[in-house]
Motif scaffolding. Structure first.
Motif, short mmCIF file in Angstrom:
data_model
loop_
_atom_site.label_atom_id
_atom_site.label_comp_id
_atom_site.label_asym_id
_atom_site.label_seq_id
_atom_site.Cartn_x
_atom_site.Cartn_y
_atom_site.Cartn_z
N ARG A 1 6.83 0.43 3.26
CA ARG A 1 5.50 1.03 3.25
C ARG A 1 5.54 2.53 2.98
NH1 ARG A 1 3.93 3.14 8.58
NH2 ARG A 1 1.77 2.86 7.91
N VAL A 2 6.72 3.12 3.07
CA VAL A 2 6.85 4.57 2.91
C VAL A 2 6.38 5.08 1.54
CG1 VAL A 2 8.56 6.43 2.69
CG2 VAL A 2 8.61 4.91 4.68
N PRO A 3 6.78 4.43 0.42
CA PRO A 3 6.40 5.00 -0.88
C PRO A 3 4.91 5.18 -1.07
CG PRO A 3 8.07 3.30 -1.16
CD PRO A 3 7.63 3.24 0.26
N TYR A 4 4.10 4.27 -0.53
CA TYR A 4 2.67 4.34 -0.80
C TYR A 4 2.02 5.58 -0.20
CZ TYR A 4 3.67 -0.36 -2.32
OH TYR A 4 4.22 -1.43 -2.98
N PHE A 5 2.41 5.94 1.03
CA PHE A 5 1.81 7.18 1.54
C PHE A 5 2.56 8.41 1.04
CE2 PHE A 5 4.15 5.35 5.23
CZ PHE A 5 5.05 6.36 5.53
N ALA A 6 3.78 8.23 0.49
CA ALA A 6 4.43 9.35 -0.20
C ALA A 6 3.68 9.65 -1.50
CB ALA A 6 5.89 9.02 -0.49
N TYR A 7 3.31 8.57 -2.25
CA TYR A 7 2.50 8.78 -3.45
C TYR A 7 1.20 9.52 -3.09
CZ TYR A 7 5.29 4.76 -5.16
OH TYR A 7 6.28 3.89 -5.50
N MET B 1 -5.32 6.31 -5.96
CA MET B 1 -5.11 6.63 -4.55
C MET B 1 -5.71 5.55 -3.65
SD MET B 1 -5.84 10.75 -4.67
CE MET B 1 -5.76 10.99 -2.91
N ARG B 2 -6.87 5.02 -4.05
CA ARG B 2 -7.47 3.96 -3.25
C ARG B 2 -6.59 2.72 -3.23
NH1 ARG B 2 -12.36 5.38 -6.30
NH2 ARG B 2 -13.61 6.81 -5.05
N VAL B 3 -6.03 2.36 -4.39
CA VAL B 3 -5.16 1.19 -4.45
C VAL B 3 -3.91 1.41 -3.60
CG1 VAL B 3 -3.73 -0.23 -5.97
CG2 VAL B 3 -6.01 0.46 -6.71
N HIS B 4 -3.33 2.60 -3.69
CA HIS B 4 -2.12 2.86 -2.90
C HIS B 4 -2.42 2.87 -1.40
CE1 HIS B 4 0.25 3.30 -6.37
NE2 HIS B 4 -0.04 4.55 -6.68
N TYR B 5 -3.61 3.34 -1.03
CA TYR B 5 -3.97 3.28 0.39
C TYR B 5 -4.10 1.83 0.85
CZ TYR B 5 -6.38 3.83 4.80
OH TYR B 5 -6.71 3.75 6.14
N ALA B 6 -4.71 0.99 0.01
CA ALA B 6 -4.83 -0.43 0.34
C ALA B 6 -3.46 -1.08 0.47
CB ALA B 6 -5.66 -1.15 -0.73
N GLU B 7 -2.52 -0.69 -0.40
CA GLU B 7 -1.16 -1.24 -0.32
C GLU B 7 -0.46 -0.78 0.96
OE1 GLU B 7 -0.01 -1.55 -5.06
OE2 GLU B 7 -0.04 0.41 -4.10
N ALA B 8 -0.65 0.48 1.32
CA ALA B 8 -0.05 0.99 2.56
C ALA B 8 -0.62 0.27 3.77
CB ALA B 8 -0.30 2.50 2.68
N ASP B 9 -1.92 -0.01 3.76
CA ASP B 9 -2.55 -0.74 4.86
C ASP B 9 -1.99 -2.16 4.95
OD1 ASP B 9 -4.91 -0.96 6.85
OD2 ASP B 9 -5.24 -2.66 5.50
#
Length: 332
Positions: free
Chosen positions: A104-110, A131-139
């Protein structure tokens, strides 16, 4: 302790700078695809046409990544994957806990880098949508982690320390690489998600009967059946999400939970393949995602000790399902 920490940080920085410097010397073919990233615009569910692969990007261009970057990423992932598999061979839930903590680290690093770019005035089309897609992936990855914690994967202080230490250093590594080369950073995550998909597929294959006798963890039922599906559906950019179009998925046992987790990893992998190969999160033609291939290195280009033989970009790349079938068949 302080000196050891300093040495580790210097090593992380040096590897990231090396990866970035290689990215700056990729061939024009990759550079052109990277430039097209600016054409990304509004993302909705289903994915807007403008967010898909720009017209004019051939399959050959989409599948190409500089072989030196490719080989460096493969070497990093194979080393870490091998170490985790050996250390947690007899403790799958602890292994999944470590993997999900790191994955999960890369998504909030992006997101960190993107927010910083916005702070300094970046207003390129599609930035906030990605950014919205990456936030959804991190979630999504967070809920995978919560599921593994509910199964006892984090019961050992040693396992928690290992996972959190890896995540700390990996975060800064991804921030540095992503700031220098987005395709290189996305490809590293593509390899990680591919490994996660194969790991869960193999686990389901080997433990199907036992998993079907186990109950559904409350956190899994809440996430997959009860929560608002907006972020969950937003995360799936290339395939239909679990239950989309026919209501939320119905979980009967722990096997169903791991099927959902496995399919989520495939969804991440598909999005990352598109981001590496075209700079867009979905395909304009709707074709199935294919693994990124290394590009032939131009004659006279510098080589590296770990460099694998380059594969021509026109060679068909395997899908996630094909790779898993080959892996399972190989064990028989």
């Amino acid at each position: 302790g302080g000196k050891r920490f300093g040495r580790v940080m210097r090593t992380v920085v040096l590897i990231a700078v090396l990866q970035g410097s290689l990215a700056l010397h990729t061939s024009p073919r990759v550079a052109r695809s990277a430039v097209r990233r600016s054409s990304v615009v509004l993302a909705t569910t289903p994915v807007a046409d403008e967010l898909r692969t720009p017209s004019g990007v051939s399959d050959e261009e989409r599948q190409a990544l500089d072989a030196r970057l490719f080989s460096l990423n493969v070497a990093i992932v194979d080393t870490v994957k091998g170490a985790i598999d050996i250390a947690y061979k007899s403790n799958p839930y602890a292994r999944f806990y470590v993997l999900e903590t790191v994955a999960r680290v890369p998504y909030f690093a992006y997101l960190s880098v993107m927010h910083l770019k916005e702070t300094f005035g970046a207003r390129e089309a599609g930035l906030s949508e990605r950014m919205r897609v990456h936030y959804a992936e991190a979630d999504n990855e967070l809920h995978h982690l919560l599921i593994m914690e509910s199964l006892g994967g984090n019961s050992s202080a040693i396992d928690r320390t290992v996972a959190q230490t890896m995540a700390f250093f990996y975060y800064w590594y991804v921030v540095l690489v992503y700031g220098l080369s987005e395709p290189a950073a996305y490809h590293l995550s593509e390899l990680i998600e591919d490994h996660a998909y194969e790991t869960y597929a193999g686990f389901l294959q080997e433990n199907a009967d036992e998993l079907k006798r186990q109950p559904v963890p409350p956190i899994a039922r809440k996430y997959y059946e009860e929560d608002n599906p907006f972020l969950f559906d937003l995360m799936y950019t290339s395939t239909s999400s679990t239950g989309k179009g026919g209501g939320r998925v119905k979980l009967e046992n722990l096997y169903d939970v791991f099927v959902c987790v496995r399919d989520d990893e495939k969804g991440h992998w598909e999005t990352l393949c598109n981001l590496v190969q075209s700079g867009c999160i979905a395909s304009a033609t709707g074709r199935a995602a294919q693994a990124t291939l290394p590009m032939d290195v131009q004659e006279g280009a510098p080589t590296l000790p770990w460099m694998a033989p380059a594969t021509r970009a026109s060679t068909p790349a395997p899908t996630a399902e094909e790779k898993t079938r080959a892996r399972v068949t190989g064990r028989k």
